[in-house]
Scaffold this motif. Sequence first.
Motif, PDB file in Angstrom:
ATOM      1  N   LEU A 181       0.211  -1.271  -0.009  1.00  0.00           N
ATOM      2  CA  LEU A 181      -0.012   0.195  -0.086  1.00  0.00           C
ATOM      3  C   LEU A 181       0.802   1.321  -0.223  1.00  0.00           C
ATOM      4  N   GLU A 182       1.926   1.273   0.846  1.00  0.00           N
ATOM      5  CA  GLU A 182       3.040   2.185   0.420  1.00  0.00           C
ATOM      6  C   GLU A 182       3.249   2.471  -0.273  1.00  0.00           C
ATOM      7  N   ARG A 183       3.927   1.706  -0.976  1.00  0.00           N
ATOM      8  CA  ARG A 183       4.291   1.992  -2.591  1.00  0.00           C
ATOM      9  C   ARG A 183       3.702   2.597  -3.576  1.00  0.00           C
ATOM     10  N   LEU A 184       2.198   1.824  -3.588  1.00  0.00           N
ATOM     11  CA  LEU A 184       1.636   2.240  -4.727  1.00  0.00           C
ATOM     12  C   LEU A 184       0.454   3.542  -4.192  1.00  0.00           C
ATOM     13  N   ALA A 185       0.572   4.203  -3.488  1.00  0.00           N
ATOM     14  CA  ALA A 185       0.141   5.247  -2.793  1.00  0.00           C
ATOM     15  C   ALA A 185       0.809   7.039  -3.340  1.00  0.00           C
ATOM     16  N   GLU A 186       2.438   6.044  -3.825  1.00  0.00           N
ATOM     17  CA  GLU A 186       3.455   6.793  -4.498  1.00  0.00           C
ATOM     18  C   GLU A 186       2.938   6.904  -5.573  1.00  0.00           C
ATOM     19  N   GLU A 187       2.661   5.952  -6.582  1.00  0.00           N
ATOM     20  CA  GLU A 187       2.396   6.342  -8.382  1.00  0.00           C
ATOM     21  C   GLU A 187       0.742   6.810  -8.625  1.00  0.00           C
ATOM     22  N   SER A 194      -6.825   5.287   3.321  1.00  0.00           N
ATOM     23  CA  SER A 194      -5.778   5.208   4.536  1.00  0.00           C
ATOM     24  C   SER A 194      -4.558   5.902   4.832  1.00  0.00           C
ATOM     25  N   LEU A 195      -3.890   6.285   3.584  1.00  0.00           N
ATOM     26  CA  LEU A 195      -3.083   6.592   3.610  1.00  0.00           C
ATOM     27  C   LEU A 195      -2.418   8.810   2.982  1.00  0.00           C
ATOM     28  N   ARG A 196      -4.067   8.997   2.434  1.00  0.00           N
ATOM     29  CA  ARG A 196      -4.011  10.123   1.685  1.00  0.00           C
ATOM     30  C   ARG A 196      -4.481  11.186   2.537  1.00  0.00           C
ATOM     31  N   ARG A 197      -3.439  12.386   2.130  1.00  0.00           N
ATOM     32  CA  ARG A 197      -4.352  12.952   3.082  1.00  0.00           C
ATOM     33  C   ARG A 197      -4.565  14.311   2.130  1.00  0.00           C
ATOM     34  N   ALA A 198      -5.600  15.098   3.211  1.00  0.00           N
ATOM     35  CA  ALA A 198      -6.752  15.649   2.577  1.00  0.00           C
ATOM     36  C   ALA A 198      -6.535  16.607   1.349  1.00  0.00           C
ATOM     37  N   SER A 199      -5.308  17.239   1.520  1.00  0.00           N
ATOM     38  CA  SER A 199      -4.435  18.011   0.536  1.00  0.00           C
ATOM     39  C   SER A 199      -4.055  17.408  -0.489  1.00  0.00           C
ATOM     40  N   THR A 200      -3.635  16.316  -0.579  1.00  0.00           N
ATOM     41  CA  THR A 200      -3.420  15.299  -2.153  1.00  0.00           C
ATOM     42  C   THR A 200      -4.277  14.712  -3.189  1.00  0.00           C
ATOM     43  N   LEU A 201      -3.596  15.432  -4.167  1.00  0.00           N
ATOM     44  CA  LEU A 201      -4.553  15.158  -5.885  1.00  0.00           C
ATOM     45  C   LEU A 201      -4.738  13.845  -6.585  1.00  0.00           C
ATOM     46  N   VAL A 202      -5.469  13.050  -6.712  1.00  0.00           N
ATOM     47  CA  VAL A 202      -4.612  11.446  -7.692  1.00  0.00           C
ATOM     48  C   VAL A 202      -4.927  11.417  -9.054  1.00  0.00           C
ATOM     49  N   ARG A 510     -25.194  21.988  -6.276  1.00  0.00           N
ATOM     50  CA  ARG A 510     -24.045  22.750  -5.511  1.00  0.00           C
ATOM     51  C   ARG A 510     -23.465  24.269  -5.981  1.00  0.00           C
ATOM     52  N   SER A 511     -22.811  24.705  -5.703  1.00  0.00           N
ATOM     53  CA  SER A 511     -22.166  25.372  -6.884  1.00  0.00           C
ATOM     54  C   SER A 511     -20.893  25.854  -6.519  1.00  0.00           C
ATOM     55  N   PRO A 512     -20.403  25.828  -7.744  1.00  0.00           N
ATOM     56  CA  PRO A 512     -18.927  25.671  -8.564  1.00  0.00           C
ATOM     57  C   PRO A 512     -17.792  25.789  -7.523  1.00  0.00           C
ATOM     58  N   GLY A 513     -17.774  26.597  -6.610  1.00  0.00           N
ATOM     59  CA  GLY A 513     -16.097  26.750  -5.807  1.00  0.00           C
ATOM     60  C   GLY A 513     -16.672  25.572  -5.023  1.00  0.00           C
ATOM     61  N   GLU A 514     -17.778  24.952  -4.570  1.00  0.00           N
ATOM     62  CA  GLU A 514     -17.841  24.161  -3.396  1.00  0.00           C
ATOM     63  C   GLU A 514     -16.948  22.912  -4.160  1.00  0.00           C
ATOM     64  N   SER A 515     -16.717  22.338  -2.391  1.00  0.00           N
ATOM     65  CA  SER A 515     -15.541  21.642  -2.251  1.00  0.00           C
ATOM     66  C   SER A 515     -16.313  20.266  -2.541  1.00  0.00           C
ATOM     67  N   LEU A 516     -15.831  19.330  -3.454  1.00  0.00           N
ATOM     68  CA  LEU A 516     -16.775  17.674  -3.704  1.00  0.00           C
ATOM     69  C   LEU A 516     -15.986  16.826  -3.084  1.00  0.00           C
ATOM     70  N   PRO A 517     -16.364  15.872  -2.840  1.00  0.00           N
ATOM     71  CA  PRO A 517     -16.168  15.047  -2.339  1.00  0.00           C
ATOM     72  C   PRO A 517     -15.120  13.996  -2.763  1.00  0.00           C
ATOM     73  N   TRP A 518     -15.057  13.636  -4.998  1.00  0.00           N
ATOM     74  CA  TRP A 518     -14.519  13.738  -5.375  1.00  0.00           C
ATOM     75  C   TRP A 518     -13.172  14.671  -5.946  1.00  0.00           C
ATOM     76  N   GLY A 519     -13.133  15.704  -5.659  1.00  0.00           N
ATOM     77  CA  GLY A 519     -12.294  17.053  -5.995  1.00  0.00           C
ATOM     78  C   GLY A 519     -11.078  16.433  -5.958  1.00  0.00           C
TER      79      GLY A 519
END
Length: 545
Positions: A181-187, A194-202, A510-519
């Motif tokens: 999981l640690e290796r794949l989280a970097e790919e 369980s490892l993603r930080r809130a500000s991280t894009l995927v 929703r408003s376009p500026g709103e944070s979306l769960p899949w954002g």
Amino acid sequence: MNHFLVGRHKKRLASEIGTIVKPHGGKLRVALAYPNRYHVGMSNVGFQAVYKFWNEIPDIVCERVFLPDADELEEYSRSRTPLLSLETQSPVRDFDVLAFSITFEPDELNLVRILDLAGVPALASERDERDPLVLAGGPITFLNPEPMAPLLDLVAIGEAEALLPTLTDVLRSASNRAAKLERLAEEEGFYVPSLRRASTLVRAKMGKRADFPPPATYVLTPSTEMSNKFLVEVSRGCPTLCRFCWAGYNYLPKRSFEVQRILDVARGARQHTDQIGLVSTAVGAHKEIVPLMEGLREMGYRISVSSLRFEDLRAELLDPISRSGEKTLAVAPEVGTDRLRFVIHKRVTNEQILEKTELIFSRGIENLKLYLMVGLPTERDEDIDGIIDLVGRIREQLLAHGRKRGRVGRLIPSVNPFIPKPGTPFQWHGMEKPSLLARKMQKLKKAFARMPNVDANFKSARLETLQALLSVGDQRVAPVLIRVARGEADLKRAMKEAGLDLDAYIYSERSPGESLPWGYIDNGMKPELLESQYDKARAAALTPA
């Protein structure tokens, strides 16, 4: 071992062509699960392509898993037998990896049921090294995996062909669950909840070309929706970019599989069947669709297609289909007025549709399926009246051609409520309330009931509420998903007891500026473009071609 369950599996295997059975010793063992019945899952070409990919690797054994049929479920419950794989009837919980291929949101309920049947903890936080690594891929995972994220150790976001090599390398080489999981989280293309930080894009990992063998039904079976029909994907993506449709915006750039590659896999299957189905969101947009069909006709195939865009309909495309004996075709007017069709970014008028349906009937097609939607943004009462009028006019064409032949076919409208999809311009728009949708559908039902030779199908607005929630929900929905799947509560009760407002999730804009769960998912589409398209839709403007 349960004789009834093992016997049922062996009966299915005996009717298949192309099954792969490998010994387990010394291999990475992958249970590939389609979270629905065998009858449904075996028509999914993406699922079959992954099965083929993994089994072509010598030190991997991949076996299929499905949601059991009703009588099998009763036997699993009665005998307390853990869920078994298809090929060797091995307990699913004994595999190293349990990989789900998920295409439709309601199948997330079946993901929970399969985990429960297998004896695998539903929540990722409750698993350890004794449990298989649970991952999911498929279209749903790169739209919005959040409602099921707490159930998953790993989410693959993107196209299988782009993701599988990296995924496979890590699964084979990393020493333990945490290391994998640690290796794949970097790919690129992998999300570890369980490892993603809130500000991280995927970033979704997508292909740029279709330079590989096309996904197809490499295992043929009579026990499926497309009984003994060889299905093959011919292209990916759609140039129309309808504003409600996730496929157009998420499968970019649009790509066509090479004709020779398609013909090669079709030639290999021809000894087993004379039926072939061409699969794509835009079959007719394949850059060499006519030579492809001619090649298939030379092999003696009876050709069917998933659906055709009106823009692609022409005699040279329809003739090979008709000559092969196919009598049914599917098209998607979507709505009944030019105004609303332009709002959803579909560049075809009612008169152009009628020209194309006249062409369809003139080439020998007898039955026509019509895909329609209600509840779209800016919809008015006259748009519903427009559907009735358009269906009535197409019916008159069908009757006229049927009378000439001495045999009248059927018109089959399929009416679905609009559900907002992540990654599309309409992702901010709420679903229409069930009471309003029901009123519109009832009006259509009454109108179609007065039309002989029209057999309409309607999706329940109330049942689609769950799909809408799973489409736009967040991780707080996961406990609701589990309770509904287990039959512990209906959706409204489960949401209320979880302290969640169902109306706020799915009926509110929703408003376009709103944070979306899949954002956090970067699919390569700039949010500003989606917002611009949404603004144009609300202004009923058609984006220039």
